[in-house]
Design a protein around this motif. Structure first.
Motif, PDB file in Angstrom:
ATOM      1  N   LYS A  50       0.839  -1.196   0.000  1.00 44.66           N
ATOM      2  CA  LYS A  50       0.000   0.000   0.000  1.00 44.66           C
ATOM      3  C   LYS A  50       0.870   1.240   0.000  1.00 44.66           C
ATOM      4  CE  LYS A  50      -0.455   0.051   5.033  1.00 44.66           C
ATOM      5  NZ  LYS A  50      -1.382  -0.062   6.165  1.00 44.66           N
ATOM      6  N   GLY A  51       0.285   2.334  -0.425  1.00 43.74           N
ATOM      7  CA  GLY A  51       0.992   3.606  -0.443  1.00 43.74           C
ATOM      8  C   GLY A  51       0.302   4.565  -1.389  1.00 43.74           C
ATOM      9  N   LYS A  52       1.024   5.615  -1.724  1.00 44.60           N
ATOM     10  CA  LYS A  52       0.495   6.622  -2.645  1.00 44.60           C
ATOM     11  C   LYS A  52       1.121   6.429  -4.016  1.00 44.60           C
ATOM     12  CE  LYS A  52      -0.652   9.912   0.890  1.00 44.60           C
ATOM     13  NZ  LYS A  52      -0.489  11.231   1.442  1.00 44.60           N
ATOM     14  N   ILE A  53       0.321   6.631  -5.025  1.00 45.76           N
ATOM     15  CA  ILE A  53       0.778   6.485  -6.407  1.00 45.76           C
ATOM     16  C   ILE A  53       1.726   7.631  -6.750  1.00 45.76           C
ATOM     17  CG2 ILE A  53       0.046   6.475  -8.822  1.00 45.76           C
ATOM     18  CD1 ILE A  53      -2.703   5.454  -7.808  1.00 45.76           C
ATOM     19  N   SER A  54       2.801   7.298  -7.439  1.00 47.81           N
ATOM     20  CA  SER A  54       3.675   8.321  -8.002  1.00 47.81           C
ATOM     21  C   SER A  54       3.022   8.822  -9.291  1.00 47.81           C
ATOM     22  CB  SER A  54       5.053   7.735  -8.322  1.00 47.81           C
ATOM     23  OG  SER A  54       5.746   8.587  -9.214  1.00 47.81           O
ATOM     24  N   TYR A  55       2.711  10.101  -9.344  1.00 46.33           N
ATOM     25  CA  TYR A  55       2.075  10.612 -10.554  1.00 46.33           C
ATOM     26  C   TYR A  55       3.073  10.762 -11.700  1.00 46.33           C
ATOM     27  CZ  TYR A  55      -2.283  10.769  -8.183  1.00 46.33           C
ATOM     28  OH  TYR A  55      -3.424  10.376  -7.528  1.00 46.33           O
ATOM     29  N   GLU A  56       4.360  10.680 -11.390  1.00 38.97           N
ATOM     30  CA  GLU A  56       5.382  10.699 -12.447  1.00 38.97           C
ATOM     31  C   GLU A  56       5.346   9.392 -13.237  1.00 38.97           C
ATOM     32  OE1 GLU A  56      10.209  11.198 -12.949  1.00 38.97           O
ATOM     33  OE2 GLU A  56       9.304  11.492 -10.987  1.00 38.97           O
ATOM     34  N   THR A  57       5.224   8.234 -12.510  1.00 42.10           N
ATOM     35  CA  THR A  57       5.229   6.931 -13.182  1.00 42.10           C
ATOM     36  C   THR A  57       3.842   6.318 -13.304  1.00 42.10           C
ATOM     37  OG1 THR A  57       5.523   5.696 -11.111  1.00 42.10           O
ATOM     38  CG2 THR A  57       7.531   6.423 -12.272  1.00 42.10           C
ATOM     39  N   GLY A  58       2.919   6.754 -12.441  1.00 40.62           N
ATOM     40  CA  GLY A  58       1.605   6.132 -12.390  1.00 40.62           C
ATOM     41  C   GLY A  58       1.578   4.877 -11.547  1.00 40.62           C
ATOM     42  N   TYR A  59       2.707   4.518 -10.955  1.00 42.40           N
ATOM     43  CA  TYR A  59       2.845   3.294 -10.154  1.00 42.40           C
ATOM     44  C   TYR A  59       2.853   3.601  -8.665  1.00 42.40           C
ATOM     45  CZ  TYR A  59       5.013   0.921 -14.257  1.00 42.40           C
ATOM     46  OH  TYR A  59       5.294   0.367 -15.472  1.00 42.40           O
ATOM     47  N   LEU A  60       2.405   2.623  -7.892  1.00 48.42           N
ATOM     48  CA  LEU A  60       2.760   2.556  -6.475  1.00 48.42           C
ATOM     49  C   LEU A  60       4.155   1.942  -6.391  1.00 48.42           C
ATOM     50  CD1 LEU A  60       2.407   2.486  -3.406  1.00 48.42           C
ATOM     51  CD2 LEU A  60       1.092   0.383  -3.687  1.00 48.42           C
ATOM     52  N   ILE A  61       4.319   0.806  -7.087  1.00 47.71           N
ATOM     53  CA  ILE A  61       5.608   0.126  -7.238  1.00 47.71           C
ATOM     54  C   ILE A  61       5.558  -0.588  -8.580  1.00 47.71           C
ATOM     55  CG2 ILE A  61       4.827  -1.940  -5.999  1.00 47.71           C
ATOM     56  CD1 ILE A  61       7.709  -2.321  -4.954  1.00 47.71           C
ATOM     57  N   ASP A  62       6.647  -0.637  -9.262  1.00 51.13           N
ATOM     58  CA  ASP A  62       6.731  -1.372 -10.520  1.00 51.13           C
ATOM     59  C   ASP A  62       6.480  -2.851 -10.208  1.00 51.13           C
ATOM     60  OD1 ASP A  62       7.558  -2.777 -12.827  1.00 51.13           O
ATOM     61  OD2 ASP A  62       9.138  -1.324 -13.261  1.00 51.13           O
ATOM     62  N   LEU A  63       5.491  -3.453 -10.861  1.00 46.59           N
ATOM     63  CA  LEU A  63       5.162  -4.857 -10.580  1.00 46.59           C
ATOM     64  C   LEU A  63       6.306  -5.804 -10.910  1.00 46.59           C
ATOM     65  CD1 LEU A  63       1.411  -5.017 -11.587  1.00 46.59           C
ATOM     66  CD2 LEU A  63       2.394  -5.397  -9.321  1.00 46.59           C
ATOM     67  N   LYS A  64       7.161  -5.449 -11.866  1.00 43.91           N
ATOM     68  CA  LYS A  64       8.340  -6.288 -12.141  1.00 43.91           C
ATOM     69  C   LYS A  64       9.268  -6.297 -10.937  1.00 43.91           C
ATOM     70  CE  LYS A  64       9.193  -4.066 -15.787  1.00 43.91           C
ATOM     71  NZ  LYS A  64       8.994  -3.227 -16.888  1.00 43.91           N
ATOM     72  N   LEU A  65       9.415  -5.157 -10.279  1.00 46.55           N
ATOM     73  CA  LEU A  65      10.244  -5.072  -9.074  1.00 46.55           C
ATOM     74  C   LEU A  65       9.607  -5.850  -7.936  1.00 46.55           C
ATOM     75  CD1 LEU A  65      12.600  -3.999  -7.401  1.00 46.55           C
ATOM     76  CD2 LEU A  65      11.268  -1.898  -7.046  1.00 46.55           C
ATOM     77  N   LEU A  66       8.314  -5.709  -7.730  1.00 41.74           N
ATOM     78  CA  LEU A  66       7.639  -6.462  -6.675  1.00 41.74           C
ATOM     79  C   LEU A  66       7.773  -7.962  -6.915  1.00 41.74           C
ATOM     80  CD1 LEU A  66       5.961  -6.453  -4.092  1.00 41.74           C
ATOM     81  CD2 LEU A  66       3.905  -6.233  -5.523  1.00 41.74           C
ATOM     82  N   LYS A  67       7.591  -8.388  -8.159  1.00 41.73           N
ATOM     83  CA  LYS A  67       7.756  -9.806  -8.508  1.00 41.73           C
ATOM     84  C   LYS A  67       9.164 -10.281  -8.167  1.00 41.73           C
ATOM     85  CE  LYS A  67       7.812 -12.992 -12.402  1.00 41.73           C
ATOM     86  NZ  LYS A  67       7.571 -13.186 -13.832  1.00 41.73           N
ATOM     87  N   MET A  68      10.178  -9.496  -8.496  1.00 40.32           N
ATOM     88  CA  MET A  68      11.568  -9.877  -8.227  1.00 40.32           C
ATOM     89  C   MET A  68      11.822  -9.977  -6.716  1.00 40.32           C
ATOM     90  SD  MET A  68      15.094  -8.061  -9.504  1.00 40.32           S
ATOM     91  CE  MET A  68      14.909  -6.686  -8.378  1.00 40.32           C
ATOM     92  N   ILE A  69      11.305  -9.034  -5.948  1.00 36.11           N
ATOM     93  CA  ILE A  69      11.492  -9.071  -4.495  1.00 36.11           C
ATOM     94  C   ILE A  69      10.880 -10.340  -3.917  1.00 36.11           C
ATOM     95  CG2 ILE A  69      10.805  -7.988  -2.310  1.00 36.11           C
ATOM     96  CD1 ILE A  69      11.028  -5.260  -3.789  1.00 36.11           C
ATOM     97  N   ILE A  70       9.649 -10.646  -4.318  1.00 34.50           N
ATOM     98  CA  ILE A  70       8.977 -11.852  -3.811  1.00 34.50           C
ATOM     99  C   ILE A  70       9.742 -13.099  -4.235  1.00 34.50           C
ATOM    100  CG2 ILE A  70       6.864 -13.225  -3.900  1.00 34.50           C
ATOM    101  CD1 ILE A  70       5.369 -10.513  -4.378  1.00 34.50           C
ATOM    102  N   LYS A  71      10.165 -13.139  -5.481  1.00 35.77           N
ATOM    103  CA  LYS A  71      10.904 -14.308  -5.985  1.00 35.77           C
ATOM    104  C   LYS A  71      12.213 -14.495  -5.231  1.00 35.77           C
ATOM    105  CE  LYS A  71      13.066 -16.232 -10.062  1.00 35.77           C
ATOM    106  NZ  LYS A  71      14.041 -15.817 -11.049  1.00 35.77           N
ATOM    107  N   ASP A  72      12.991 -13.418  -5.101  1.00 35.84           N
ATOM    108  CA  ASP A  72      14.316 -13.523  -4.484  1.00 35.84           C
ATOM    109  C   ASP A  72      14.264 -13.817  -2.993  1.00 35.84           C
ATOM    110  OD1 ASP A  72      15.382 -12.987  -6.966  1.00 35.84           O
ATOM    111  OD2 ASP A  72      15.959 -10.921  -6.498  1.00 35.84           O
TER     112      ASP A  72
END
Length: 138
Positions: A50-72
């Protein structure tokens, strides 16, 4: 505040038993889960941040990064492993879905929250289609 959930899956074996108990007491307490030859599950893991969306990227977190964190930090440690024997963060603990859910949360909290403005909200772990545990870090 926005909530974002990523689902991952893994397969693992475990056995519910207490070494200080007799086989009979373990079977009476844990039933088939006390099988001396282990048993396995196809787990589904849901990680919600959870958090606030970055209006620069439109993301809270890049899902590729979240996937990598969970995987690793989780999937590589659990997938196709024996939870009782192979997983360091479960050493000395009963390999229940409830405790596994708490320990997964603990494994993910720091790497997820090292991303500015992103907070780990919950971890939900489905052991079967009918049984799951959810932990909010409380």
């Amino acid at each position: 505040m926005v909530y974002l959930t990523r689902r991952e899956t893994f397969n693992a074996a475990h056995r519910m038993y207490r070494e200080e108990w007799s086989l009979e007491k373990n079977i009476a307490t844990f039933g088939k889960c006390a099988n001396p030859n282990w048993h396995g599950h196809n787990y589904s893991l849901f990680v919600t941040v959870k958090g606030k969306i970055s209006y620069e990227t439109g993301y809270l977190i890049d899902l590729k990064l979240l996937k990598m964190i969970i995987k690793d930090h989780v999937i590589e440690k659990l997938d196709h492993k024996n939870l009782n024997l192979d997983v360091s963060f479960l050493a000395g603990k009963m390999a229940t879905t409830e405790l596994l859910c708490v320990e997964i949360f603990n494994e993910l909290k720091t790497p997820i929250e090292s991303n500015e403005g992103v907070f780990l909200h919950s971890v939900r772990l489905h052991e079967t289609e009918n049984n799951y545990a959810e932990y909010f870090g409380e």
